[in-house]
Design an enzyme around this catalytic site. Structure first.
Site, mmCIF file in Angstrom:
data_model
loop_
_atom_site.group_PDB
_atom_site.id
_atom_site.type_symbol
_atom_site.label_atom_id
_atom_site.label_comp_id
_atom_site.label_asym_id
_atom_site.label_seq_id
_atom_site.Cartn_x
_atom_site.Cartn_y
_atom_site.Cartn_z
ATOM 1 N N LYS A 9 0.830 -1.199 0.000
ATOM 2 C CA LYS A 9 0.000 0.000 0.000
ATOM 3 C C LYS A 9 0.876 1.266 0.000
ATOM 4 C CE LYS A 9 -3.957 -2.260 2.247
ATOM 5 N NZ LYS A 9 -4.949 -2.157 3.358
ATOM 6 N N TYR A 49 -12.729 -2.904 -3.035
ATOM 7 C CA TYR A 49 -13.182 -2.765 -1.645
ATOM 8 C C TYR A 49 -14.705 -2.672 -1.548
ATOM 9 C CZ TYR A 49 -8.472 -2.235 0.357
ATOM 10 O OH TYR A 49 -7.188 -2.449 0.801
ATOM 11 N N ASN A 112 -2.131 0.275 6.881
ATOM 12 C CA ASN A 112 -1.638 -1.013 7.384
ATOM 13 C C ASN A 112 -0.775 -1.769 6.377
ATOM 14 O OD1 ASN A 112 -3.679 -1.812 5.724
ATOM 15 N ND2 ASN A 112 -4.799 -3.013 7.231
ATOM 16 N N HIS A 115 -1.928 -5.418 1.508
ATOM 17 C CA HIS A 115 -3.184 -6.138 1.238
ATOM 18 C C HIS A 115 -2.847 -7.570 0.856
ATOM 19 C CE1 HIS A 115 -6.985 -7.380 -0.543
ATOM 20 N NE2 HIS A 115 -6.254 -7.896 -1.526
ATOM 21 N N GLU A 126 -8.948 -11.145 -7.792
ATOM 22 C CA GLU A 126 -8.108 -9.952 -7.618
ATOM 23 C C GLU A 126 -6.915 -9.970 -8.573
ATOM 24 O OE1 GLU A 126 -7.339 -9.858 -3.369
ATOM 25 O OE2 GLU A 126 -9.397 -9.227 -2.950
HETATM 26 P P1 IDP Z 1 -7.926 -6.915 5.241
HETATM 27 O O1 IDP Z 1 -7.111 -5.883 4.501
HETATM 28 O O2 IDP Z 1 -7.217 -7.425 6.465
HETATM 29 O O3 IDP Z 1 -8.414 -8.029 4.342
HETATM 30 P P2 IDP Z 1 -10.643 -5.810 5.152
HETATM 31 O O4 IDP Z 1 -11.694 -6.058 6.165
HETATM 32 O O5 IDP Z 1 -10.785 -6.477 3.815
HETATM 33 O O6 IDP Z 1 -9.226 -6.163 5.818
HETATM 34 O O7 IDP Z 1 -10.555 -4.231 4.961
HETATM 35 C C1 IDP Z 1 -9.843 -3.677 3.894
HETATM 36 C C2 IDP Z 1 -9.011 -2.514 4.398
HETATM 37 O O8 IDP Z 1 -9.871 -1.478 4.868
HETATM 38 C C3 IDP Z 1 -8.103 -2.832 5.582
HETATM 39 O O9 IDP Z 1 -6.878 -3.400 5.204
HETATM 40 C C4 IDP Z 1 -7.910 -1.456 6.202
HETATM 41 O O10 IDP Z 1 -6.937 -0.705 5.481
HETATM 42 C C5 IDP Z 1 -9.272 -0.826 5.969
HETATM 43 N N1 IDP Z 1 -10.111 -0.983 7.170
HETATM 44 C C6 IDP Z 1 -10.807 -2.094 7.550
HETATM 45 N N2 IDP Z 1 -11.453 -1.891 8.710
HETATM 46 C C7 IDP Z 1 -11.163 -0.616 9.089
HETATM 47 C C8 IDP Z 1 -11.526 0.201 10.227
HETATM 48 O O11 IDP Z 1 -12.263 -0.216 11.128
HETATM 49 N N3 IDP Z 1 -11.011 1.471 10.247
HETATM 50 C C9 IDP Z 1 -10.207 1.965 9.252
HETATM 51 N N4 IDP Z 1 -9.846 1.238 8.200
HETATM 52 C C10 IDP Z 1 -10.304 -0.034 8.102
HETATM 53 MG MG MG Z 2 -9.736 -7.982 2.813
#
Ligand code: IDP
Ligand code: MG
Length: 135
Positions: A9, A49, A112, A115, A126
Site C-alpha cells: 500500500k 473494496y 496497514n 493487502h 483480484e
Molecule cells: P484486510 O485488509 O485485512 O483483508 P478488510 O476487512 O478487507 O481487511 O478491509 C480492507 C481494508 O480497509 C483494511 O486493510 C484497512 O486498510 C481498511 N479498514 C478495515 N477496517 C477498518 C476500520 O475499522 N477502520 C479503518 N480502516 C479499516
Molecule cells: Mg480484505
C-alpha cells in the site's frame, strides 16, 4: 500451487519499506511471479473494496489508497493465501501480533502496509482485476 494477490500500500512505498516486506515474503519461501507499480483509481478501489464501501471510514481509505503508488504482486506457494495472511497479521492494527508485517509496521488500521486476498477464490478474482484476464 496456490496463488494470492498481494499489494504493497502507499504507506509501505512512501516509508521505504518495500524491500523489507518483499524480503519477508521471499524468506518464507513464497515466489513473486509478477509485480507492478501503479496508481489506483477510485473506480478500481470501489470494485476491490466493495465489501467495505458502505463503512464510514471508506472515503478515507480511497483517499489514502490513491495518495501514491502501490505495488501489486502475484505470490505463489503452498497455502499462499492463508500463509500470506499469517505473515501480514491482523487487520485491526492494535491486534496485529509483533513479528507480523502489520504488527511491526502498521501505524493505524487504515495505514496497514499490505493487502492480501482472503480466499483462493478472491485471490484469482483480484489477480485478474489487477493483472488482466489472462494472468
Ligand atoms: P484486510 O485488509 O485485512 O483483508 P478488510 O476487512 O478487507 O481487511 O478491509 C480492507 C481494508 O480497509 C483494511 O486493510 C484497512 O486498510 C481498511 N479498514 C478495515 N477496517 C477498518 C476500520 O475499522 N477502520 C479503518 N480502516 C479499516
Ligand atoms: Mg480484505
Amino acid at each position: 500451487m496456490e496463488r494470492t494477490y498481494i499489494m504493497l500500500k502507499p504507506d509501505c512505498v512512501k516509508r521505504g519499506l518495500m524491500g523489507e516486506v518483499i524480503k519477508r515474503i521471499e524468506d518464507k519461501g513464497f515466489k513473486i511471479t509478477n509485480m507492478k507499480m501503479m496508481t489506483l483509481t477510485e473506480e478500481i478501489l470501489n470494485e476491490h473494496y466493495a465489501h467495505i464501501s458502505d463503512m464510514p471510514f471508506f472515503p478515507g481509505i480511497v483517499e489514502y489508497m490513491t495518495s501514491g503508488p502501490v505495488v501489486g504482486m502475484i505470490v505463489e506457494g503452498d497455502n499462499a493465501v492463508l500463509g500470506m495472511r499469517i505473515l501480514m497479521g491482523a487487520t485491526k492494527y492494535e491486534d496485529a501480533a509483533a513479528g507480523t508485517i502489520r504488527g511491526d509496521f502498521a501505524t493505524s488500521t487504515g495505514n496497514n502496509i499490505i493487502h492480501g486476498s482472503d480466499s483462493v477464490e478472491n485471490g484469482e478474482i483480484e489477480i485478474k482485476r489487477f493483472f488482466g484476464p489472462d494472468a
